[in-house]
Design a protein around this motif. Structure first.
Motif, PDB file in Angstrom:
ATOM      1  N   UNK A   1      65.455  31.986 -65.091  1.00  0.00           N
ATOM      2  CA  UNK A   1      65.527  33.394 -64.716  1.00  0.00           C
ATOM      3  C   UNK A   1      66.551  33.484 -63.593  1.00  0.00           C
ATOM      4  N   UNK A   2      67.552  34.325 -63.788  1.00  0.00           N
ATOM      5  CA  UNK A   2      68.591  34.515 -62.777  1.00  0.00           C
ATOM      6  C   UNK A   2      68.719  36.020 -62.554  1.00  0.00           C
TER       7      UNK A   2
ATOM      8  N   UNK B   1      75.835  35.630 -57.970  1.00  0.00           N
ATOM      9  CA  UNK B   1      75.646  34.730 -56.827  1.00  0.00           C
ATOM     10  C   UNK B   1      75.202  33.335 -57.274  1.00  0.00           C
ATOM     11  N   UNK B   2      75.136  33.103 -58.579  1.00  0.00           N
ATOM     12  CA  UNK B   2      74.712  31.813 -59.115  1.00  0.00           C
ATOM     13  C   UNK B   2      75.943  31.079 -59.651  1.00  0.00           C
ATOM     14  N   UNK B   3      76.199  29.874 -59.139  1.00  0.00           N
ATOM     15  CA  UNK B   3      77.417  29.146 -59.519  1.00  0.00           C
ATOM     16  C   UNK B   3      77.448  28.771 -61.000  1.00  0.00           C
ATOM     17  N   UNK B   4      76.293  28.767 -61.666  1.00  0.00           N
ATOM     18  CA  UNK B   4      76.254  28.432 -63.089  1.00  0.00           C
ATOM     19  C   UNK B   4      76.720  29.596 -63.974  1.00  0.00           C
ATOM     20  N   UNK B   5      76.705  30.790 -63.442  1.00  0.00           N
ATOM     21  CA  UNK B   5      77.042  31.990 -64.204  1.00  0.00           C
ATOM     22  C   UNK B   5      78.528  32.034 -64.537  1.00  0.00           C
ATOM     23  N   UNK B   6      78.839  32.320 -65.802  1.00  0.00           N
ATOM     24  CA  UNK B   6      80.218  32.514 -66.240  1.00  0.00           C
ATOM     25  C   UNK B   6      80.421  34.005 -66.498  1.00  0.00           C
TER      26      UNK B   6
ATOM     27  N   UNK C   1      76.552  42.179 -66.013  1.00  0.00           N
ATOM     28  CA  UNK C   1      75.271  41.488 -66.123  1.00  0.00           C
ATOM     29  C   UNK C   1      74.561  41.555 -64.778  1.00  0.00           C
ATOM     30  N   UNK C   2      73.349  42.126 -64.786  1.00  0.00           N
ATOM     31  CA  UNK C   2      72.568  42.286 -63.549  1.00  0.00           C
ATOM     32  C   UNK C   2      71.489  41.227 -63.422  1.00  0.00           C
TER      33      UNK C   2
END
Length: 168
Positions: A87-88, A93-98, A109-110
């Motif tokens: 869950x993000x 703010x998440x380094x894994x997010x592209x 994307x929220x």
């Protein structure tokens, strides 16, 4: 305990409909529709793992069409690699997010919930990912519901992949 029994009734109805779909390509839209309804999300993607190309692909990603990403790209890739639900609620703010797809489409994307689709040997064979819960953020209750829902699609996806391999 789960918030309401209506969710489980929807999942059971979904299971009956899914069994009437003869191919993965025909089943993905119904999987997406029920998942979005169940978790009250704006978009859904069902990614399937391609071992030869080491990528996750889908014939349907809401608002985008077909999509192919590296098996370790983004939150879907992280969920696949870690073999766990994620869950993000603040993806930028998440380094894994592209953010590539957001930039390409103009979509923002929220929040994201992503869960690996597992085979009978508990190895990931795909990812179910939902974006932008319509009311608030994704939570642990959503994760429990999606995990239960995912059990219905895991066996179906594995079987569909097996038949697809036999046909090729």
């Amino acid at each position: 305990m789960y918030k309401n029994i209506k969710s489980f009734t929807k999942i059971a109805e979904f299971g009956r409909k899914l069994l009437s779909r003869p191919s993965l390509e025909l089943a993905i839209p119904i999987i997406s529709s029920y998942a979005k309804d169940l978790l009250e999300a704006d978009r859904c993607s069902v990614f399937i793992y391609n071992h030869e190309k080491n990528c996750l692909w889908t014939v349907l990603a809401d608002g985008v069409g077909a999509l192919e990403i590296s098996a370790d790209e983004g939150i879907a890739g992280a969920s696949f690699q870690e073999a766990k639900a994620l869950i993000v609620n603040d993806p930028y703010c998440d380094i894994r997010f592209s953010s590539k797809t957001d930039h390409k489409t103009g979509y923002i994307t929220k929040n994201i919930i992503s869960i690996p689709i597992m085979d009978a040997f508990n190895k990931p064979i795909g990812v179910l990912q939902l974006l932008n819960k319509t009311k608030g953020d994704f939570d642990q209750e959503d994760k429990r519901l999606l995990t239960f829902f995912n059990h219905y699609i895991s066996g179906y996806v594995e079987l569909a992949n097996h038949f697809n391999e036999e046909d090729n």
